[in-house]
Scaffold this motif. Sequence first.
Motif, PDB file in Angstrom:
ATOM      1  N   ALA A 123       0.846  -1.196   0.000  1.00 22.08           N
ATOM      2  CA  ALA A 123       0.000   0.000   0.000  1.00 22.08           C
ATOM      3  C   ALA A 123       0.876   1.239   0.000  1.00 22.08           C
ATOM      4  O   ALA A 123       1.923   1.266   0.658  1.00 22.08           O
ATOM      5  N   ALA A 124       0.442   2.233  -0.750  1.00 22.51           N
ATOM      6  CA  ALA A 124       1.096   3.543  -0.751  1.00 22.51           C
ATOM      7  C   ALA A 124       0.064   4.521  -0.193  1.00 22.51           C
ATOM      8  O   ALA A 124      -0.946   4.797  -0.839  1.00 22.51           O
ATOM      9  N   VAL A 125       0.307   4.981   1.021  1.00 20.72           N
ATOM     10  CA  VAL A 125      -0.696   5.770   1.753  1.00 20.72           C
ATOM     11  C   VAL A 125      -0.268   7.239   1.799  1.00 20.72           C
ATOM     12  O   VAL A 125       0.647   7.612   2.526  1.00 20.72           O
ATOM     13  N   ASP A 126      -0.949   8.044   0.998  1.00 22.11           N
ATOM     14  CA  ASP A 126      -0.661   9.483   1.006  1.00 22.11           C
ATOM     15  C   ASP A 126      -1.801  10.186   1.733  1.00 22.11           C
ATOM     16  O   ASP A 126      -2.903  10.290   1.195  1.00 22.11           O
ATOM     17  N   GLY A 127      -1.554  10.636   2.949  1.00 17.84           N
ATOM     18  CA  GLY A 127      -2.587  11.400   3.657  1.00 17.84           C
ATOM     19  C   GLY A 127      -3.456  10.550   4.549  1.00 17.84           C
ATOM     20  O   GLY A 127      -2.980   9.649   5.241  1.00 17.84           O
ATOM     21  N   LEU A 128      -4.773  10.817   4.486  1.00 15.48           N
ATOM     22  CA  LEU A 128      -5.716  10.218   5.441  1.00 15.48           C
ATOM     23  C   LEU A 128      -5.955   8.730   5.217  1.00 15.48           C
ATOM     24  O   LEU A 128      -6.193   8.297   4.093  1.00 15.48           O
ATOM     25  N   ALA A 129      -5.913   7.993   6.305  1.00 14.82           N
ATOM     26  CA  ALA A 129      -6.326   6.584   6.265  1.00 14.82           C
ATOM     27  C   ALA A 129      -7.127   6.369   7.537  1.00 14.82           C
ATOM     28  O   ALA A 129      -6.572   6.332   8.630  1.00 14.82           O
TER      29      ALA A 129
ATOM     30  N   ARG B  30      -6.314   7.597  18.908  1.00 19.36           N
ATOM     31  CA  ARG B  30      -5.324   8.633  18.571  1.00 19.36           C
ATOM     32  C   ARG B  30      -4.719   8.361  17.207  1.00 19.36           C
ATOM     33  O   ARG B  30      -4.297   7.241  16.934  1.00 19.36           O
ATOM     34  N   PRO B  31      -4.667   9.381  16.350  1.00 22.49           N
ATOM     35  CA  PRO B  31      -4.061   9.160  15.031  1.00 22.49           C
ATOM     36  C   PRO B  31      -2.549   8.954  15.123  1.00 22.49           C
ATOM     37  O   PRO B  31      -1.903   9.533  15.998  1.00 22.49           O
ATOM     38  N   PHE B  32      -2.031   8.123  14.242  1.00 14.97           N
ATOM     39  CA  PHE B  32      -0.580   7.944  14.118  1.00 14.97           C
ATOM     40  C   PHE B  32      -0.111   8.713  12.888  1.00 14.97           C
ATOM     41  O   PHE B  32      -0.644   8.540  11.797  1.00 14.97           O
ATOM     42  N   GLY B  33       0.907   9.520  13.082  1.00 11.14           N
ATOM     43  CA  GLY B  33       1.557  10.178  11.960  1.00 11.14           C
ATOM     44  C   GLY B  33       2.538   9.206  11.316  1.00 11.14           C
ATOM     45  O   GLY B  33       2.662   8.062  11.757  1.00 11.14           O
ATOM     46  N   PRO B  34       3.251   9.669  10.271  1.00 10.38           N
ATOM     47  CA  PRO B  34       4.114   8.742   9.532  1.00 10.38           C
ATOM     48  C   PRO B  34       5.221   8.107  10.375  1.00 10.38           C
ATOM     49  O   PRO B  34       5.433   6.892  10.286  1.00 10.38           O
ATOM     50  N   GLU B  35       5.908   8.889  11.185  1.00  4.93           N
ATOM     51  CA  GLU B  35       7.007   8.312  11.971  1.00  4.93           C
ATOM     52  C   GLU B  35       6.470   7.305  12.980  1.00  4.93           C
ATOM     53  O   GLU B  35       7.061   6.258  13.220  1.00  4.93           O
TER      54      GLU B  35
ATOM     55  N   HIS C 209       3.906  -4.830   2.738  1.00  7.27           N
ATOM     56  CA  HIS C 209       4.848  -3.713   2.617  1.00  7.27           C
ATOM     57  C   HIS C 209       4.022  -2.425   2.480  1.00  7.27           C
ATOM     58  O   HIS C 209       3.175  -2.339   1.589  1.00  7.27           O
ATOM     59  N   VAL C 210       4.271  -1.476   3.378  1.00 12.74           N
ATOM     60  CA  VAL C 210       3.449  -0.263   3.400  1.00 12.74           C
ATOM     61  C   VAL C 210       4.339   0.980   3.388  1.00 12.74           C
ATOM     62  O   VAL C 210       5.280   1.102   4.184  1.00 12.74           O
ATOM     63  N   LEU C 211       4.035   1.894   2.479  1.00 17.01           N
ATOM     64  CA  LEU C 211       4.723   3.183   2.457  1.00 17.01           C
ATOM     65  C   LEU C 211       3.729   4.258   2.862  1.00 17.01           C
ATOM     66  O   LEU C 211       2.553   4.205   2.470  1.00 17.01           O
ATOM     67  N   VAL C 212       4.198   5.220   3.644  1.00 15.81           N
ATOM     68  CA  VAL C 212       3.332   6.332   4.054  1.00 15.81           C
ATOM     69  C   VAL C 212       4.010   7.643   3.660  1.00 15.81           C
ATOM     70  O   VAL C 212       5.236   7.729   3.656  1.00 15.81           O
ATOM     71  N   SER C 213       3.207   8.633   3.351  1.00 18.66           N
ATOM     72  CA  SER C 213       3.787   9.928   2.991  1.00 18.66           C
ATOM     73  C   SER C 213       3.978  10.763   4.253  1.00 18.66           C
ATOM     74  O   SER C 213       3.476  10.411   5.324  1.00 18.66           O
ATOM     75  N   GLU C 214       4.666  11.864   4.107  1.00 15.86           N
ATOM     76  CA  GLU C 214       4.956  12.698   5.289  1.00 15.86           C
ATOM     77  C   GLU C 214       3.684  13.343   5.835  1.00 15.86           C
ATOM     78  O   GLU C 214       3.653  13.771   6.976  1.00 15.86           O
ATOM     79  N   ARG C 215       2.597  13.347   5.029  1.00 12.68           N
ATOM     80  CA  ARG C 215       1.333  13.892   5.543  1.00 12.68           C
ATOM     81  C   ARG C 215       0.347  12.777   5.925  1.00 12.68           C
ATOM     82  O   ARG C 215      -0.850  13.027   6.098  1.00 12.68           O
ATOM     83  N   ALA C 216       0.850  11.558   6.045  1.00  9.88           N
ATOM     84  CA  ALA C 216      -0.038  10.439   6.398  1.00  9.88           C
ATOM     85  C   ALA C 216      -0.594  10.619   7.805  1.00  9.88           C
ATOM     86  O   ALA C 216       0.097  11.096   8.712  1.00  9.88           O
TER      87      ALA C 216
ATOM     88  N   ASN D 164       6.629   0.588   6.462  1.00 15.24           N
ATOM     89  CA  ASN D 164       8.056   0.348   6.294  1.00 15.24           C
ATOM     90  C   ASN D 164       8.879   1.624   6.215  1.00 15.24           C
ATOM     91  O   ASN D 164       9.995   1.677   6.728  1.00 15.24           O
ATOM     92  N   ALA D 165       8.328   2.645   5.537  1.00 17.06           N
ATOM     93  CA  ALA D 165       9.121   3.846   5.309  1.00 17.06           C
ATOM     94  C   ALA D 165       8.226   5.036   5.013  1.00 17.06           C
ATOM     95  O   ALA D 165       7.077   4.879   4.597  1.00 17.06           O
ATOM     96  N   VAL D 166       8.790   6.233   5.241  1.00 15.81           N
ATOM     97  CA  VAL D 166       8.101   7.478   4.903  1.00 15.81           C
ATOM     98  C   VAL D 166       8.682   7.974   3.578  1.00 15.81           C
ATOM     99  O   VAL D 166       9.901   8.029   3.418  1.00 15.81           O
ATOM    100  N   VAL D 167       7.784   8.311   2.650  1.00 13.24           N
ATOM    101  CA  VAL D 167       8.213   8.751   1.319  1.00 13.24           C
ATOM    102  C   VAL D 167       7.471  10.051   0.999  1.00 13.24           C
ATOM    103  O   VAL D 167       6.308  10.211   1.408  1.00 13.24           O
ATOM    104  N   ALA D 168       8.124  10.949   0.298  1.00 18.43           N
ATOM    105  CA  ALA D 168       7.465  12.214  -0.064  1.00 18.43           C
ATOM    106  C   ALA D 168       6.201  11.928  -0.877  1.00 18.43           C
ATOM    107  O   ALA D 168       6.170  10.987  -1.674  1.00 18.43           O
ATOM    108  N   SER D 169       5.167  12.765  -0.665  1.00 17.96           N
ATOM    109  CA  SER D 169       3.885  12.553  -1.347  1.00 17.96           C
ATOM    110  C   SER D 169       4.029  12.393  -2.858  1.00 17.96           C
ATOM    111  O   SER D 169       3.385  11.533  -3.458  1.00 17.96           O
TER     112      SER D 169
END
Length: 249
Positions: free
Chosen positions: A98-104, A162-167, A117-124, A176-181
Amino acid sequence: MTGHVELSRRGGVLAIRMNRPDKKNALTAAMYGAMAEALLAANGDNAVGAILFLGVPGVFSAGNDLKDFAGFAASGNLGQEVLAFLRALVIAEKPLLAAVDGLAVGVGTTMLMHCDHVLVSERAKLSTPFVNLALVPEAASSLLAPRIMGHARAFELLVMGRPFGPEQAVAAGLANAVVASDQIEAAGFAAAAEIAAKPREAVRLSRQLIKGSPDALLERIDEEALMFANRLRSAEAQKAFMAFLNKTG
Ligand code: COA
């Protein structure tokens, strides 16, 4: 099939895009049905080596369409399409990414617990406001979350809401990692292609060994679904949905 779920192929990668931006990718029965069908079809498709879930810019998914909750309450379960999708996640034979950019939100987050394998953006922003809506967790997340992140963090996410941010998502083992949107889809496709290029049967068997038997997950999905439907009928849940739908909350 629905226009709100787009399937595309890039080499051995099947991309499943949730595409209902005007409703923040809130998932309808038709969308669940289309995704379940795509996952099940991929099990028997030798051309598919990996599956990548995508959303739209800024939104992965706002979770279940809240308008459908009334129907679930009446039917006494989560709805056939929802359950078909959740079960299809569990019995998926191809690696899920999954590539998660923003709200989930809600299932937008719990489906990630089934991914390999999951990637999240810095605004996830990953959140599961089940308890805030007077509900209980679904998608076997009550079993998977403590396994993935330990009890304390699972409780913070699933019960405290409570929401979790990318880090935090990476630290919890949910990503797995934070990637730019603007890079996240390319990075998602690259990781999926990397997996799809490996010897398929070795990937399948290794993944099966890592994941273990699906039985406990399938049982937990049913157990949660019953409880979820009962909760939906509660006065406190009805009040929470009406507040959202009438924007009084
Ligand atoms: N079900 C149905 N509609 C939804 C939805 C959902 N889960 N999430 C968002 N929408 C709709 C809104 O009703 C709104 O529709 P409208 O333009 O016709 O009024 C549209 O999507 C945009 O949402 P809005 O709330 O205006 O956007 P926002 O950026 O201010 O907030 C969210 C986005 C996701 C934080 C917010 O919409 C939200 O909390 N949604 C509910 C999430 C949820 O509880 N999901 C279920 C978990 S079990």
